[in-house]
Design an enzyme around this catalytic site. Structure first.
Site, PDB file in Angstrom:
ATOM      1  CB  CYS A  39      -0.941   0.006   1.197  1.00 40.21           C
ATOM      2  SG  CYS A  39      -1.811  -1.554   1.420  1.00 40.21           S
ATOM      3  CG  HIS A  76      -2.326   4.329   5.144  1.00 43.63           C
ATOM      4  ND1 HIS A  76      -2.016   4.173   3.805  1.00 43.63           N
ATOM      5  CD2 HIS A  76      -2.568   3.076   5.621  1.00 43.63           C
ATOM      6  CE1 HIS A  76      -2.060   2.889   3.494  1.00 43.63           C
ATOM      7  NE2 HIS A  76      -2.405   2.202   4.572  1.00 43.63           N
ATOM      8  CG  HIS A 131      -6.654   0.290   0.548  1.00 43.56           C
ATOM      9  ND1 HIS A 131      -5.637   0.803  -0.225  1.00 43.56           N
ATOM     10  CD2 HIS A 131      -6.063  -0.128   1.712  1.00 43.56           C
ATOM     11  CE1 HIS A 131      -4.489   0.711   0.441  1.00 43.56           C
ATOM     12  NE2 HIS A 131      -4.731   0.160   1.611  1.00 43.56           N
TER      13      HIS A 131
END
Length: 423
Positions: A176, A319, A353
């Site tokens: 990520c 994040h 995401h």
């Protein structure tokens, strides 16, 4: 030699908009794409989550991907190439036909001094899984391009091939944090004078006919659970968060350029990049270290690299996944480093995401926030998990300095520091 580095262009293919400005308008409107997963996936597993964020129907021709290429490329590479084309055009570049088929040169750029750095968490998994199914069924249509389609470096290689550039070319595969690390390393080589500009960002395509990839995250317990109102299931930093919204994917690509090079060709400037750092937790393959010590150290190093103090930061693009532990740990670190006045939001509250592309999306959102003096809301935030200044409404403010940060499975941490460009 340390040169000033600016962002001069952006390109986007996302669930809430195709094209940088359409995407940004979608962000400011608080737009999100939440839908039931493909019905076929439920036949193969007892899934806990049944929501995802799908991409809209994509006109590949409009992205510059012709039919012959669509037969030879994985979607994650095509998404990256389409976003790169837009980013270069938005940066003020035009293209001339190259001698090779389906290839171009970038007018006004020295091909030897253009780099390509792309991030991806999974790469060509769609191709691998599709052709694996064909192989098991002994199907006759096994794609002869399968190796070049599934390799993670296919996106960065495709961009360099399509635009005939010969500078450094690298793929960053750090889950990520991949997009953030790709942009950060582009910043470093431009700042250091090795190249004049870099095409950088992240791309991901997280789809397959049986839902293998989705099930992997579902089994890990990381996904947002279904609720009475699917549109409210994705809620980073909210007390009722249950996990992240799985995205089908997307791509965000930035053109990062030496300031003097950009000024010489009168390029539009979105924002300035002025700092980057990485650290590693060495704690767990799938969870953040509870103390957040290496995230805090990473932020200190990025601010030191930029030559600024934490108190000068106006905005943090977090994040912000929506998972229970991550949001709590990240909020505590933001509080310790920046205090409670800094504006904080999560772009994943809109997009879901996108794994390896997420950091690139967030870097571009941060740059556009600095350019326009406003940013998007943290969607579905009703009861904050921590007393921070989470963005709850779109309104004008005047951020001068911002941070975009990413964390990743394995233990990777990375952050970019950006400054509003004022000449």
């Amino acid at each position: 030699m340390k040169r000033r580095v600016v962002i001069t262009g952006g390109g986007v293919v996302s669930a809430i908009g195709i094209g940088m400005e359409a995407f940004w308008c979608g962000c400011l409107d608080g737009k999100s794409a939440v839908a039931p997963i493909p019905p076929a996936w439920v036949q193969y597993a007892p899934l806990h989550s049944r929501l995802w964020s799908p991409l809209p129907n994509i006109d590949w021709e409009a992205l510059g991907i012709v039919r012959a290429e669509r037969l030879q490329l994985d979607p994650f590479a095509m998404l990256a190439a389409g976003a790169a084309r837009e980013a270069l055009a938005n940066a003020g570049f035009s293209f001339a036909p190259a001698q090779r088929p389906r290839a171009w040169t970038i007018v006004g750029a020295d091909a030897a001094r253009v780099a390509v750095f792309l991030g991806t968490g999974i790469g060509g998994a769609y191709t691998f899984l599709r052709n694996h199914s064909i192989h098991l069924a002994r199907g006759p249509r096994y794609n002869p391009f399968v190796v070049s389609m599934l390799m993670p470096n296919a996106a960065s290689a495709l961009i360099a091939n399509k635009f005939s550039v010969h500078g450094p070319n690298a793929t960053y595969c750090v889950a990520c944090a991949s997009g953030t690390v790709a942009v950060g390393n582009a910043y470093r080589v431009v700042r250091g004078g090795q190249v004049d500009l870099a095409i950088c960002g992240g791309s991901e395509f997280l789809d397959d006919e049986h839902g293998h990839i989705f099930r992997g995250f579902d089994v890990a317990g990381t996904l947002a659970r279904d609720c009475a109102d699917p549109q409210s299931a994705n809620r980073p930093f909210d007390e009722r968060r249950s996990g992240f919204l799985f995205s089908q994917g997307g791509a965000a690509v930035l053109v990062v350029e030496a300031l003097e090079h950009a000024l010489r060709r009168r390029a539009p400037i979105i924002a300035e990049l002025c700092g980057f750092a990485e650290t590693f937790d060495a704690h767990s393959m799938m969870s953040l270290a509870p103390d957040g010590a290496q995230i805090e150290r990473m932020l200190s190093l990025s601010l030191e690299d930029a030559g600024v103090q934490a108190g000068a930061v106006d905005y943090v693009n977090a994040h912000g996944t929506g998972t229970r532990n991550n949001d709590e740990i990240e909020s505590r670190v933001i509080d310790r480093v920046f205090g409670r006045a800094v504006a904080v939001n999560s772009t994943k509250s809109l997009l879901g995401h996108t794994i390896g592309a997420s950091g690139a999306f967030e870097a571009l959102v941060t740059a556009l926030t600095l350019r326009d003096g406003k940013t998007h809301i943290n969607r579905n935030l009703e009861v904050p998990c921590h007393p921070l200044n989470y963005v709850r409404s779109v309104k004008m403010f005047h951020p001068q300095l911002a941070v975009s940060q990413s964390f990743a499975f394995g233990g990777h941490n990375a952050a970019l520091v950006l400054r509003r460009y004022a000449g």
